[in-house]
Design a protein around this motif. Structure first.
Motif, PDB file in Angstrom:
ATOM      1  N   THR A 125      48.920  25.445  28.596  1.00  0.00           N
ATOM      2  CA  THR A 125      47.509  25.144  28.878  1.00  0.00           C
ATOM      3  C   THR A 125      47.009  25.946  30.073  1.00  0.00           C
ATOM      4  OG1 THR A 125      47.728  22.899  27.994  1.00  0.00           O
ATOM      5  CG2 THR A 125      45.885  23.315  29.484  1.00  0.00           C
ATOM      6  N   ALA A 126      47.832  25.993  31.127  1.00  0.00           N
ATOM      7  CA  ALA A 126      47.448  26.726  32.336  1.00  0.00           C
ATOM      8  C   ALA A 126      47.347  28.227  32.063  1.00  0.00           C
ATOM      9  CB  ALA A 126      48.457  26.455  33.443  1.00  0.00           C
ATOM     10  N   VAL A 127      48.306  28.748  31.298  1.00  0.00           N
ATOM     11  CA  VAL A 127      48.311  30.179  30.996  1.00  0.00           C
ATOM     12  C   VAL A 127      47.110  30.571  30.143  1.00  0.00           C
ATOM     13  CG1 VAL A 127      49.528  31.986  29.718  1.00  0.00           C
ATOM     14  CG2 VAL A 127      50.801  30.475  31.250  1.00  0.00           C
ATOM     15  N   LYS A 128      46.803  29.779  29.128  1.00  0.00           N
ATOM     16  CA  LYS A 128      45.667  30.092  28.248  1.00  0.00           C
ATOM     17  C   LYS A 128      44.355  30.104  29.022  1.00  0.00           C
ATOM     18  CE  LYS A 128      47.789  28.314  24.014  1.00  0.00           C
ATOM     19  NZ  LYS A 128      47.782  27.235  22.988  1.00  0.00           N
ATOM     20  N   LYS A 129      44.259  29.233  30.005  1.00  0.00           N
ATOM     21  CA  LYS A 129      43.036  29.177  30.806  1.00  0.00           C
ATOM     22  C   LYS A 129      42.851  30.440  31.629  1.00  0.00           C
ATOM     23  CE  LYS A 129      40.620  26.326  34.219  1.00  0.00           C
ATOM     24  NZ  LYS A 129      40.681  25.092  35.060  1.00  0.00           N
ATOM     25  N   ILE A 130      43.922  30.890  32.279  1.00  0.00           N
ATOM     26  CA  ILE A 130      43.794  32.059  33.155  1.00  0.00           C
ATOM     27  C   ILE A 130      43.771  33.359  32.363  1.00  0.00           C
ATOM     28  CG2 ILE A 130      46.235  32.580  33.612  1.00  0.00           C
ATOM     29  CD1 ILE A 130      43.411  32.446  36.222  1.00  0.00           C
ATOM     30  N   GLN A 131      44.432  33.381  31.189  1.00  0.00           N
ATOM     31  CA  GLN A 131      44.498  34.598  30.380  1.00  0.00           C
ATOM     32  C   GLN A 131      43.390  34.668  29.342  1.00  0.00           C
ATOM     33  OE1 GLN A 131      46.648  36.016  32.658  1.00  0.00           O
ATOM     34  NE2 GLN A 131      47.421  37.192  30.919  1.00  0.00           N
ATOM     35  N   ASN A 132      42.403  33.812  29.453  1.00  0.00           N
ATOM     36  CA  ASN A 132      41.284  33.790  28.516  1.00  0.00           C
ATOM     37  C   ASN A 132      40.670  35.186  28.400  1.00  0.00           C
ATOM     38  OD1 ASN A 132      38.596  33.456  27.392  1.00  0.00           O
ATOM     39  ND2 ASN A 132      38.854  31.269  27.763  1.00  0.00           N
ATOM     40  N   PRO A 133      40.480  35.686  27.161  1.00  0.00           N
ATOM     41  CA  PRO A 133      39.898  37.028  26.978  1.00  0.00           C
ATOM     42  C   PRO A 133      38.558  37.215  27.680  1.00  0.00           C
ATOM     43  CG  PRO A 133      40.757  36.181  24.909  1.00  0.00           C
ATOM     44  CD  PRO A 133      40.813  35.047  25.884  1.00  0.00           C
ATOM     45  N   LYS A 134      37.847  36.129  27.935  1.00  0.00           N
ATOM     46  CA  LYS A 134      36.547  36.226  28.602  1.00  0.00           C
ATOM     47  C   LYS A 134      36.696  36.510  30.097  1.00  0.00           C
ATOM     48  CE  LYS A 134      34.220  33.107  25.355  1.00  0.00           C
ATOM     49  NZ  LYS A 134      33.451  31.845  25.216  1.00  0.00           N
ATOM     50  N   LYS A 140      43.194  38.199  35.413  1.00  0.00           N
ATOM     51  CA  LYS A 140      44.284  37.909  34.482  1.00  0.00           C
ATOM     52  C   LYS A 140      45.555  38.630  34.905  1.00  0.00           C
ATOM     53  CE  LYS A 140      42.077  39.345  30.804  1.00  0.00           C
ATOM     54  NZ  LYS A 140      41.785  39.621  29.383  1.00  0.00           N
ATOM     55  N   PHE A 141      46.685  38.048  34.554  1.00  0.00           N
ATOM     56  CA  PHE A 141      47.956  38.709  34.793  1.00  0.00           C
ATOM     57  C   PHE A 141      48.189  39.762  33.710  1.00  0.00           C
ATOM     58  CE2 PHE A 141      48.445  34.533  36.812  1.00  0.00           C
ATOM     59  CZ  PHE A 141      48.843  34.922  38.085  1.00  0.00           C
ATOM     60  N   ALA A 142      48.961  40.789  34.076  1.00  0.00           N
ATOM     61  CA  ALA A 142      49.193  41.890  33.138  1.00  0.00           C
ATOM     62  C   ALA A 142      49.876  41.413  31.864  1.00  0.00           C
ATOM     63  CB  ALA A 142      50.038  42.976  33.815  1.00  0.00           C
ATOM     64  N   LYS A 143      50.764  40.430  32.004  1.00  0.00           N
ATOM     65  CA  LYS A 143      51.498  39.931  30.847  1.00  0.00           C
ATOM     66  C   LYS A 143      52.153  38.605  31.222  1.00  0.00           C
ATOM     67  CE  LYS A 143      55.223  41.289  27.636  1.00  0.00           C
ATOM     68  NZ  LYS A 143      56.228  42.338  27.353  1.00  0.00           N
ATOM     69  N   VAL A 144      52.269  37.700  30.262  1.00  0.00           N
ATOM     70  CA  VAL A 144      52.944  36.424  30.483  1.00  0.00           C
ATOM     71  C   VAL A 144      53.918  36.196  29.325  1.00  0.00           C
ATOM     72  CG1 VAL A 144      52.716  33.940  30.789  1.00  0.00           C
ATOM     73  CG2 VAL A 144      50.938  35.465  31.672  1.00  0.00           C
TER      74      VAL A 144
END
Length: 354
Positions: A125-134, A140-144
């Motif tokens: 949930t936390a990752v999807k929030k920060i890596q949101n395409p918007k 955003k982080f380069a990769k998770v």
């Protein structure tokens, strides 16, 4: 008769010119929309990673650097975290780090336990929030990468149970396997630094990465402490937490010399007193945060490693290696490979207090 002779010469010549045109034309770059576009690469360039899958990527590791000016030189940092539980304080602290996020890759390994299942849901949930395409590139982080552990883990992850002396060999061996799986899966040919940051670390300076890389050491550990409330003094206080950062002692060497091949030394237990100088006891609240001390063993709560040290073979032994295991065994491997190991006694990071 003479009228047709020129044609006999011209026709083959035209065919030959057309054939040569086809050959020469096909060697040039195709149309922009072609999936097989050939991109001219200058000498010594690294082939971009966004080329089609049928291309071969070339990386010159001789040009890969780990320098004290990592952010300026756009060096990639891989932050690796074994995560048994998801702590909001860990994630909030991670997001406060000031190193450019587009240069940071994250890697997590989560055990197959009930706690691990819960941690995975919260982490995703936390990752999807920060890596949101918007979100913008710099947020955003380069990769998770998230791995599920394919080996056993202790059923109980409470601080009391996982630090019990009798389970240390089993626990540390399992942790070593998990760390190796995470490292070998996520490290890339573009990784300059690897930061091991435990999922229980809830407070660090925002400039953690810049501060550690500025020492330009192959292996360097921060001093891990814990905040708590002192009931006797009725005030907030701090105490050392990670006792795996140590300097070898004569007693430690003597004990090792009496052990069987499959036995290990675990530090800071009354059952096995080595009298090793522990970095946790060298903290000086008035001292320089950049003070360095050489170490022989390290913990993994907050440990920065130049990627080439891992590439050269310093991993986390899940077996007794000179009677050491996991992170302490990794330090021993690094030293056997000719690398120096350091710690920062006055540079504090803080572990979650259960």
């Amino acid at each position: 008769m003479f009228v047709h002779k020129p044609l006999r010469l011209v026709v083959p010549l035209l065919v030959l010119i057309g054939f040569l045109w086809l050959i020469i034309g096909s060697s040039h770059e195709t149309k922009p929309n072609s999936p097989y576009k050939y991109k001219k690469i200058k000498k010594n360039d690294v082939i971009p990673r966004n080329l089609p899958a049928d291309h071969i990527s070339h990386y010159d590791l001789n040009k890969l650097a780990s320098t004290p000016m990592a952010a300026y030189n756009k060096e990639r940092v891989l932050i690796l975290t074994p995560m048994a539980k998801f702590l909001d304080e860990y994630w909030d602290n991670l997001l406060k780090l000031t190193y450019p996020r587009e240069l940071i890759e994250l890697g997590f390994i989560v055990p197959r336990t009930a706690d691990g299942d819960a941690a995975l849901r919260k982490l995703e949930t936390a990752v999807k929030k920060i890596q949101n395409p918007k979100n913008t590139k710099d947020t955003k982080f380069a990769k998770v990468t998230i791995l599920r552990q394919d080996t056993e883990a202790l059923d109980s992850q409470s601080e009391k149970d996982r630090h019990a002396f009798k389970v240390q060999k089993q626990r540390r061996s399992q942790m070593a396997v998990a760390r190796n799986s995470l490292l070998f899966t996520t490290i890339g040919p573009y990784t300059s630094w690897v930061l091991w940051l435990d999922g229980d670390i809830v407070e660090t300076p925002p400039t953690l990465i810049q501060d550690l890389v500025s020492h330009d050491k192959p292996v360097i550990a921060a001093n891990c402490y814990q905040r708590y409330y002192d009931e006797e003094k009725k005030q907030d206080a701090i105490r050392p937490y990670d006792f795996n950062n140590w300097v070898e002692s004569e007693e430690g060497l003597r004990i090792a010399s009496t052990m069987g091949d499959d036995e290990i030394i675990v530090e800071a237990y009354a059952e096995l007193a080595t009298y090793r100088p522990l970095m946790g006891h060298f903290y000086d609240p008035n001292g320089d945060v950049n003070t360095e001390m050489q170490l022989d063993g390290v913990g993994g709560t907050c440990l920065l490693v130049k990627a080439d040290v891992h590439r050269d073979g310093a991993m986390f032994p899940s077996f007794p290696f000179y009677h050491l295991i996991e992170t302490e065994g990794c330090a021993k491997m690094a030293k056997r490979l000719g690398y120096e190991v350091f710690g920062l006694p006055n540079y504090l990071v803080y572990h979650y207090n259960e």
